[in-house]
Design an enzyme around this catalytic site. Sequence first.
Site, PDB file in Angstrom:
ATOM      1  N   HIS A 186       0.875  -1.185   0.000  1.00  0.00           N
ATOM      2  CA  HIS A 186       0.000   0.000   0.000  1.00  0.00           C
ATOM      3  C   HIS A 186       0.909   1.231   0.000  1.00  0.00           C
ATOM      4  O   HIS A 186       1.967   1.218   0.640  1.00  0.00           O
ATOM      5  CB  HIS A 186      -0.831   0.077   1.294  1.00  0.00           C
ATOM      6  N   CYS A 233      -2.138   2.957   9.135  1.00  0.00           N
ATOM      7  CA  CYS A 233      -3.149   1.993   8.682  1.00  0.00           C
ATOM      8  C   CYS A 233      -4.375   2.015   9.596  1.00  0.00           C
ATOM      9  O   CYS A 233      -5.487   1.734   9.149  1.00  0.00           O
ATOM     10  CB  CYS A 233      -2.592   0.578   8.684  1.00  0.00           C
TER      11      CYS A 233
HETATM   12  N1  ARG Z   1      -3.703  -7.107   6.620  1.00  0.00           N
HETATM   13  C1  ARG Z   1      -4.105  -5.907   5.955  1.00  0.00           C
HETATM   14  C2  ARG Z   1      -4.056  -6.109   4.452  1.00  0.00           C
HETATM   15  O1  ARG Z   1      -3.141  -6.740   3.978  1.00  0.00           O
HETATM   16  C3  ARG Z   1      -3.230  -4.755   6.367  1.00  0.00           C
HETATM   17  C4  ARG Z   1      -3.687  -3.435   5.862  1.00  0.00           C
HETATM   18  C5  ARG Z   1      -2.789  -2.316   6.267  1.00  0.00           C
HETATM   19  N2  ARG Z   1      -3.358  -1.068   5.969  1.00  0.00           N
HETATM   20  C6  ARG Z   1      -2.744  -0.047   5.348  1.00  0.00           C
HETATM   21  N3  ARG Z   1      -3.356   1.082   5.249  1.00  0.00           N
HETATM   22  N4  ARG Z   1      -1.576  -0.216   4.785  1.00  0.00           N
HETATM   23  O2  ARG Z   1      -4.903  -5.663   3.727  1.00  0.00           O
END
Ligand code: ARG
Length: 275
Positions: free
Chosen positions: A170, A268
């Site tokens: 991300h 996150c």
């Molecule tokens: N386990 C989640 C996923 O892989 C983590 C998300 C993390 N969020 C972020 N904004 N980077 O989707």
Amino acid sequence: MTTHAPGATPRHYLMCEPTHFTVSYEINPWMDPTRATDTGLAVQQWRTLRDTYLDLGHTVDTIEPVPGLPDMVYAANGATVVGGMVYSARFRYPQRQAEGPAYQKWFADRGYVTHTAASTNEGEGDMLVVGDLVLAGTGFRTERSAHAEAQELFGRPVISLELVDPRYYHLDTALAVLSSDAAAPQIAYYPPAFSPGSRCVLAQLFPDAILADDDDAAALGLNAVSDGQHVVVAPRAVHLADALRDRGFTPLPVDTSELLKGGGGAKCCTLEIRV
Ligand code: ARG
């Protein structure tokens, strides 16, 4: 280099307590379902994060956690909100798909204008607002067509950036917005997470950016939350904290190690509501 951070502005955040947090599936390289998680510790760390925002004078709203959605704690993925308009998330993986409508309903119930996305996008995980621009990630989760959709909805230029390292799946794992001050917007990022072309774009737009090193990035130090002065950052991102201090920011280390097992940090867990 020493510049002066322009100062804090009050923020409005949406968060989700990790009541049902665990790692039961694997959709990014940080997740290992065979490793034990401690939900109680996750809740404790999350509350410290929330209290840090409250102590800074920010507003924190919360959304009811839904059983069976262990990643719902990562509120940043729930939507992107600019100018009071809510661009809803549409998750890539089936395990998280129900989160999109849950977050959209939270906003709709409170009178926000919400837009149901046609393209896959994981909210602020891949869309970061800096000044009048929206920086948007693609490569692992959010589709490029979502960038166009967001540009049309928000009426702001959306800059597409290609992510190339699966650990930084991300945009908010590889880039942090530090200040949206019109005179000197500031960001920090980890160059190897981006394609060569995207690195050139970032260097052109932000020639004075802080460049994070391997250790800062691996601690998810770039998953930081700034109010323009105070920067909530992972405690292990020590070089990044030094660089922030040099630029006049105040790093505030907050440990979210348990939530790192799901591949997320402070940012996150934090969705910013911009009206
Ligand atoms: N386990 C989640 C996923 O892989 C983590 C998300 C993390 N969020 C972020 N904004 N980077 O989707």
